[in-house]
Write a protein that holds these residues in place. Structure first.
Motif, mmCIF file in Angstrom:
data_model
loop_
_atom_site.group_PDB
_atom_site.id
_atom_site.type_symbol
_atom_site.label_atom_id
_atom_site.label_comp_id
_atom_site.label_asym_id
_atom_site.label_seq_id
_atom_site.Cartn_x
_atom_site.Cartn_y
_atom_site.Cartn_z
ATOM 1 N N HIS A 52 0.866 -3.233 11.238
ATOM 2 C CA HIS A 52 -0.076 -2.671 10.266
ATOM 3 C C HIS A 52 0.101 -3.233 8.865
ATOM 4 C CE1 HIS A 52 3.175 0.474 10.459
ATOM 5 N NE2 HIS A 52 3.027 0.472 9.146
ATOM 6 N N LEU A 53 1.167 -3.967 8.602
ATOM 7 C CA LEU A 53 1.253 -4.613 7.290
ATOM 8 C C LEU A 53 0.133 -5.644 7.131
ATOM 9 C CD1 LEU A 53 2.662 -7.759 6.972
ATOM 10 C CD2 LEU A 53 4.492 -6.516 8.053
ATOM 11 N N ASN A 54 -0.321 -6.214 8.241
ATOM 12 C CA ASN A 54 -1.435 -7.177 8.175
ATOM 13 C C ASN A 54 -2.735 -6.499 7.760
ATOM 14 O OD1 ASN A 54 -0.162 -9.718 9.191
ATOM 15 N ND2 ASN A 54 0.354 -8.330 10.863
ATOM 16 N N TYR A 55 -2.971 -5.287 8.257
ATOM 17 C CA TYR A 55 -4.165 -4.550 7.829
ATOM 18 C C TYR A 55 -4.094 -4.294 6.327
ATOM 19 C CZ TYR A 55 -4.096 -3.368 12.837
ATOM 20 O OH TYR A 55 -4.035 -3.410 14.191
ATOM 21 N N GLU A 94 6.187 -1.634 6.035
ATOM 22 C CA GLU A 94 6.902 -2.623 6.839
ATOM 23 C C GLU A 94 7.551 -3.700 5.961
ATOM 24 O OE1 GLU A 94 4.740 -2.188 11.106
ATOM 25 O OE2 GLU A 94 3.966 -3.793 9.845
ATOM 26 N N PHE A 95 7.935 -3.312 4.760
ATOM 27 C CA PHE A 95 8.545 -4.230 3.799
ATOM 28 C C PHE A 95 9.777 -4.921 4.370
ATOM 29 C CE2 PHE A 95 11.511 -5.022 0.248
ATOM 30 C CZ PHE A 95 10.759 -5.923 -0.469
ATOM 31 N N GLY A 96 10.578 -4.199 5.130
ATOM 32 C CA GLY A 96 11.769 -4.793 5.729
ATOM 33 C C GLY A 96 11.440 -5.978 6.613
ATOM 34 N N MET A 97 10.257 -5.960 7.223
ATOM 35 C CA MET A 97 9.842 -7.074 8.070
ATOM 36 C C MET A 97 9.506 -8.311 7.237
ATOM 37 S SD MET A 97 7.552 -5.159 10.877
ATOM 38 C CE MET A 97 8.283 -5.002 12.481
ATOM 39 N N TRP A 98 9.157 -8.120 5.967
ATOM 40 C CA TRP A 98 8.937 -9.268 5.091
ATOM 41 C C TRP A 98 10.257 -10.003 4.908
ATOM 42 C CZ3 TRP A 98 6.240 -7.543 -0.060
ATOM 43 C CH2 TRP A 98 5.103 -6.768 0.218
ATOM 44 N N LEU A 99 11.303 -9.224 4.717
ATOM 45 C CA LEU A 99 12.612 -9.798 4.421
ATOM 46 C C LEU A 99 13.286 -10.388 5.648
ATOM 47 C CD1 LEU A 99 13.961 -6.966 2.096
ATOM 48 C CD2 LEU A 99 12.866 -9.100 1.428
ATOM 49 N N HIS A 100 13.099 -9.718 6.771
ATOM 50 C CA HIS A 100 13.750 -10.129 8.017
ATOM 51 C C HIS A 100 12.676 -10.269 9.084
ATOM 52 C CE1 HIS A 100 17.448 -8.950 6.022
ATOM 53 N NE2 HIS A 100 16.901 -7.790 5.761
ATOM 54 N N LEU A 101 11.999 -11.388 9.091
ATOM 55 C CA LEU A 101 10.915 -11.586 10.044
ATOM 56 C C LEU A 101 11.422 -11.356 11.458
ATOM 57 C CD1 LEU A 101 9.162 -14.729 8.542
ATOM 58 C CD2 LEU A 101 8.468 -12.341 8.358
ATOM 59 N N GLY A 102 10.661 -10.572 12.208
ATOM 60 C CA GLY A 102 11.043 -10.266 13.576
ATOM 61 C C GLY A 102 12.071 -9.156 13.667
ATOM 62 N N GLY A 103 12.439 -8.572 12.537
ATOM 63 C CA GLY A 103 13.417 -7.490 12.550
ATOM 64 C C GLY A 103 12.810 -6.190 13.046
ATOM 65 N N SER A 104 13.640 -5.185 13.109
ATOM 66 C CA SER A 104 13.226 -3.873 13.583
ATOM 67 C C SER A 104 12.270 -3.216 12.591
ATOM 68 C CB SER A 104 14.459 -2.990 13.770
ATOM 69 O OG SER A 104 14.077 -1.652 13.977
ATOM 70 N N ALA A 109 15.117 -1.111 4.208
ATOM 71 C CA ALA A 109 14.430 -1.739 3.068
ATOM 72 C C ALA A 109 12.993 -1.241 2.956
ATOM 73 C CB ALA A 109 14.450 -3.258 3.205
ATOM 74 N N SER A 110 12.347 -0.968 4.076
ATOM 75 C CA SER A 110 10.969 -0.466 4.044
ATOM 76 C C SER A 110 10.915 0.907 3.389
ATOM 77 C CB SER A 110 10.398 -0.380 5.461
ATOM 78 O OG SER A 110 10.321 -1.649 6.040
ATOM 79 N N PHE A 111 11.829 1.781 3.784
ATOM 80 C CA PHE A 111 11.870 3.121 3.211
ATOM 81 C C PHE A 111 12.161 3.052 1.715
ATOM 82 C CE2 PHE A 111 14.171 6.995 2.051
ATOM 83 C CZ PHE A 111 13.232 7.952 2.408
ATOM 84 N N ASP A 112 13.115 2.231 1.342
ATOM 85 C CA ASP A 112 13.468 2.080 -0.073
ATOM 86 C C ASP A 112 12.286 1.564 -0.891
ATOM 87 O OD1 ASP A 112 15.993 2.937 0.597
ATOM 88 O OD2 ASP A 112 16.906 0.960 0.523
ATOM 89 N N ALA A 113 11.571 0.576 -0.356
ATOM 90 C CA ALA A 113 10.416 0.015 -1.066
ATOM 91 C C ALA A 113 9.343 1.080 -1.269
ATOM 92 C CB ALA A 113 9.847 -1.174 -0.292
ATOM 93 N N VAL A 114 9.114 1.903 -0.263
ATOM 94 C CA VAL A 114 8.103 2.959 -0.371
ATOM 95 C C VAL A 114 8.513 3.982 -1.426
ATOM 96 C CG1 VAL A 114 7.084 4.910 0.871
ATOM 97 C CG2 VAL A 114 7.117 2.652 1.919
ATOM 98 N N VAL A 115 9.776 4.357 -1.458
ATOM 99 C CA VAL A 115 10.251 5.319 -2.459
ATOM 100 C C VAL A 115 10.074 4.757 -3.864
ATOM 101 C CG1 VAL A 115 12.315 6.488 -3.352
ATOM 102 C CG2 VAL A 115 11.834 6.516 -0.900
ATOM 103 N N VAL A 116 10.409 3.493 -4.063
ATOM 104 C CA VAL A 116 10.254 2.873 -5.382
ATOM 105 C C VAL A 116 8.777 2.843 -5.784
ATOM 106 C CG1 VAL A 116 10.457 0.691 -6.650
ATOM 107 C CG2 VAL A 116 12.367 1.524 -5.283
#
Length: 179
Positions: A52-55, A94-104, A109-116
């Motif tokens: 859904h990050l692509n959407y 899905e910010f963590g997926m930006w940092l670690h392509l193919g990651g879980s 990192a995704s949660f942290d980015a959303v909080v910020v």
């Protein structure tokens, strides 16, 4: 003009609400799909799961194009603010997926980015304007910062503990969930 009636504040509040509700909905749907409580709603193209990050990226590009090349009235700007909030939530969830392509999907990192981002949108939407700050605002701000720092320390500690307990279950759910 009262700060609460400022058009910019209104748009920031629309963005904040759209972001928050979209994030909650996206996380809830993913958990329900992974737990097989609802049908697989994921889009698969040629065997590839479209996250859904692509959407969100497409929504952000569309909003940018409309605002850059179009002539919009206030109601259209409000609609763009809503779509912007939705796009930001879908993308940063899905910010963590930006940092670690193919990651879980469940990367911290995704949660942290959303909080910020929610914090920034919240400040833009609800904090008094700089010119209107008074000494009591600074006193309240310091108390809030101390409370937030304390809460943050406790949250990090509890999330670390919860992460050790919940993370294996989430990863297992992700592996056994739909493609």
């Amino acid at each position: 003009m009262d700060i609460d009636s400022s058009p910019t504040r209104y748009l920031a509040r629309l963005t904040f609400v759209a972001f928050l509700l979209t994030f909650i909905l996206a996380r809830t749907l993913v958990i329900l799909i992974m737990a097989r409580k609802i049908p697989d709603l994921f889009l698969h193209l040629g065997g590839t799961h479209v996250h859904h990050l692509n959407y969100g990226i497409f929504l952000l590009a569309a909003v940018a194009a409309v605002l850059l090349f179009g002539s919009v009235n206030e109601s259209q700007r409000s609609f763009c603010a809503l779509i912007y909030g939705v796009g930001m939530a879908l993308t940063f969830d899905e910010f963590g997926m930006w940092l670690h392509l193919g990651g879980s999907y469940w990367q911290r990192a995704s949660f942290d980015a959303v909080v910020v981002l929610l914090s920034v949108f919240g400040l833009l939407a609800f904090a008094p304007r700089w010119r209107q700050l008074r000494s009591h605002h600074f006193a309240i701000g310091i108390v809030i910062l101390i409370a937030l720092a304390s809460f943050g320390a406790l949250l990090i500690k509890s999330l670390s503990h919860a992460n050790n307990k919940v993370q294996p279950r989430l990863l297992e759910m992700e592996k056994s969930g739909p493609g």
